[in-house]
Scaffold this active site. Structure first.
Site, PDB file in Angstrom:
ATOM      1  N   SER A 121       0.832  -1.196   0.000  1.00 53.75           N
ATOM      2  CA  SER A 121       0.000   0.000   0.000  1.00 53.75           C
ATOM      3  C   SER A 121       0.874   1.258   0.000  1.00 53.75           C
ATOM      4  O   SER A 121       1.592   1.515  -0.969  1.00 53.75           O
ATOM      5  CB  SER A 121      -0.967  -0.026   1.187  1.00 53.75           C
ATOM      6  OG  SER A 121      -1.939   0.986   1.073  1.00 53.75           O
ATOM      7  N   ASP A 172       0.106  -4.295  -3.910  1.00 56.14           N
ATOM      8  CA  ASP A 172      -1.074  -3.428  -3.981  1.00 56.14           C
ATOM      9  C   ASP A 172      -0.696  -1.977  -3.716  1.00 56.14           C
ATOM     10  O   ASP A 172      -1.262  -1.307  -2.840  1.00 56.14           O
ATOM     11  CB  ASP A 172      -2.127  -3.897  -2.984  1.00 56.14           C
ATOM     12  CG  ASP A 172      -3.501  -4.083  -3.636  1.00 56.14           C
ATOM     13  OD1 ASP A 172      -3.568  -4.072  -4.879  1.00 56.14           O
ATOM     14  OD2 ASP A 172      -4.497  -4.260  -2.909  1.00 56.14           O
ATOM     15  N   HIS A 202      -7.618  -5.537  -0.540  1.00 60.27           N
ATOM     16  CA  HIS A 202      -6.399  -4.807  -0.182  1.00 60.27           C
ATOM     17  C   HIS A 202      -5.745  -5.363   1.072  1.00 60.27           C
ATOM     18  O   HIS A 202      -4.523  -5.363   1.203  1.00 60.27           O
ATOM     19  CB  HIS A 202      -6.739  -3.326   0.019  1.00 60.27           C
ATOM     20  CG  HIS A 202      -5.552  -2.414   0.091  1.00 60.27           C
ATOM     21  ND1 HIS A 202      -4.545  -2.413  -0.858  1.00 60.27           N
ATOM     22  CD2 HIS A 202      -5.197  -1.456   1.007  1.00 60.27           C
ATOM     23  CE1 HIS A 202      -3.634  -1.508  -0.543  1.00 60.27           C
ATOM     24  NE2 HIS A 202      -3.999  -0.922   0.591  1.00 60.27           N
TER      25      HIS A 202
END
Length: 410
Positions: free
Chosen positions: A254, A277, A332
């Protein structure tokens, strides 16, 4: 290197929080038992983070050099020998991390703390703390995860010098008596404030922190003494000449995925990067041409969108390896630990689980990452058996992305 992360969309927590304040919650005698629906672990602790599948047991130790905000604070993982009854560190070592998550979600700390404690309070990590290392470290992974909800540093007491002398005559403790622990929490966007300048500043800071951590580990590898502010029992001299400093990668999820790109641009010692991600928003695109190392993007099926994929594709190169795959059925939060600590119903409601078995998803992510690292770090292992995964060749993988990107945008 990482600190506790997890800016998760815990919608149920807000529902529970709202219910706990309402008369309906009192009338129906709502209790913590409701949380057990779909989360059979709860406070019993039956939910757990699965142990690793590698050939070694894993040890860890925390290291802080320089106690101020300008210092370096990291958790180091290494191979070791352990016993079955070895003590495992708590997954959430301090309530302040719960407070940070509550602040991020804009909910009451005291109520949310009870909820988080019920769900995660007894969880432990699948490795041991400060155990003596075994053999040599084949690789050094400097991991920068998404922005943390809470972390801490120290300030000196007014009587610091006197207390330092007194402390030198006593057994070591985690927090030196001459220092005060100060917590830092998530920095929200202020009304009317532009988000990009703040997040761009933060991702540059995170990359600098990763580089400082790498420099510190290089010093440790050379045999230089290190003064750990946290005063753990770990002997860092045992790591002398244990790290292969020619084979260093940076990996993150992230916000940490953005840190991977920023770190590769700033530090050539990182030979390649794996971005899980990645949230590309914080990065200034002007740095893209200066990133010369191979990058592997491993995405979830549910998180990505056209704008983010377009930014990833701007890093495509005809000469430098850039790979991207998507794991089917993932969300996620399929990459961090949260996905293993809730049952199926609760996990999906909180968006911590996707449609795929989390163990299958993590196994694919690990194997594909190892194959990529072997290819670009010249590791002498058998990870190349998973080379097809790098190109998305598995029923649970998509080569590239599941997002339809308009050709005109490319």
């Amino acid at each position: 290197m990482f600190t506790f992360t997890g800016f998760v969309q815990l919608a149920l927590v807000k529902k529970i929080y709202d219910l706990s304040k309402s008369t309906a919650g009192v009338r129906h005698k709502w209790s913590w038992a409701a949380l057990a629906m779909g989360n059979t672990g709860g406070h019993t602790g039956s939910m757990r983070i699965p142990p690793g599948n590698g050939p070694h047991q894993v040890g860890c130790t925390d290291l802080m050099v320089g106690h101020t905000t300008e210092g370096t604070f990291l958790r180091l993982f290494y191979p070791c020998n352990t016993h079955e009854d070895s003590e495992r560190p708590e997954w959430i070592p301090s309530q302040e991390y719960f407070n940070g998550l509550a602040d991020f979600m804009k909910i009451n700390r005291s109520i949310s703390e009870r909820i988080f404690n019920y769900l995660f309070g007894l969880c432990t990590q699948p490795y041991v703390a400060s155990w003596p290392p075994k053999g040599s470290l084949l690789r050094l992974w400097s991991i920068g995860n998404e922005s943390a909800s809470a972390t801490f540093y120290f300030t000196e007491n007014a009587e610091a010098e006197q207390q330092k002398e007194q402390a030198s005559c006593k057994p070591p403790s985690v927090n030196p008596p001459h220092l005060n622990q100060q917590w830092m929490y998530h920095r929200p966007i202020k009304p009317g404030e532009s988000e990009f300048p703040l997040r761009n500043k933060q991702v540059k800071q995170r990359a600098d922190e990763c580089i400082r951590a790498l420099d510190l580990l290089i010093e440790i590898n050379s045999g230089s003494p290190v003064e750990n502010v946290l005063r753990t029992q770990f002997d860092f001299s045992t790591l002398e000449n244990c790290m292969d400093l020619c084979k260093i990668a940076i990996m993150g999820h992230s916000f940490g995925g953005a840190t991977v790109i920023e770190g590769l641009c700033k530090e050539g010692k990182f030979k390649c990067g794996v971005a899980l991600d990645a949230w590309m928003f914080p990065i200034d695109e002007e740095i893209f041409p200066r990133v010369k190392q191979p990058i592997f993007f491993i995405n979830s099926e549910k998180f990505q969108w056209v704008g983010n994929i377009l930014r990833i594709k701007k890093l495509d190169s005809a000469f430098i390896p850039r790979k991207m795959i998507t794991i089917r059925g993932t969300v996620h939060q399929s990459f961090p630990d949260f996905t293993f600590l809730t049952g199926n119903w609760l996990g999906k409601l909180l968006k911590l689980k996707g449609d795929i078995n989390p163990n299958v998803a993590m196994d694919l992510c690990n194997k594909a990452s190892l194959a990529f690292l072997q290819r670009h770090l010249s590791l002498e292992r058998d990870f190349n058996q998973w080379d097809p995964l790098i190109d998305g060749k598995d029923d649970n993988l998509i080569q590239g992305t599941n997002i339809t990107v308009p050709q005109s945008s490319i």
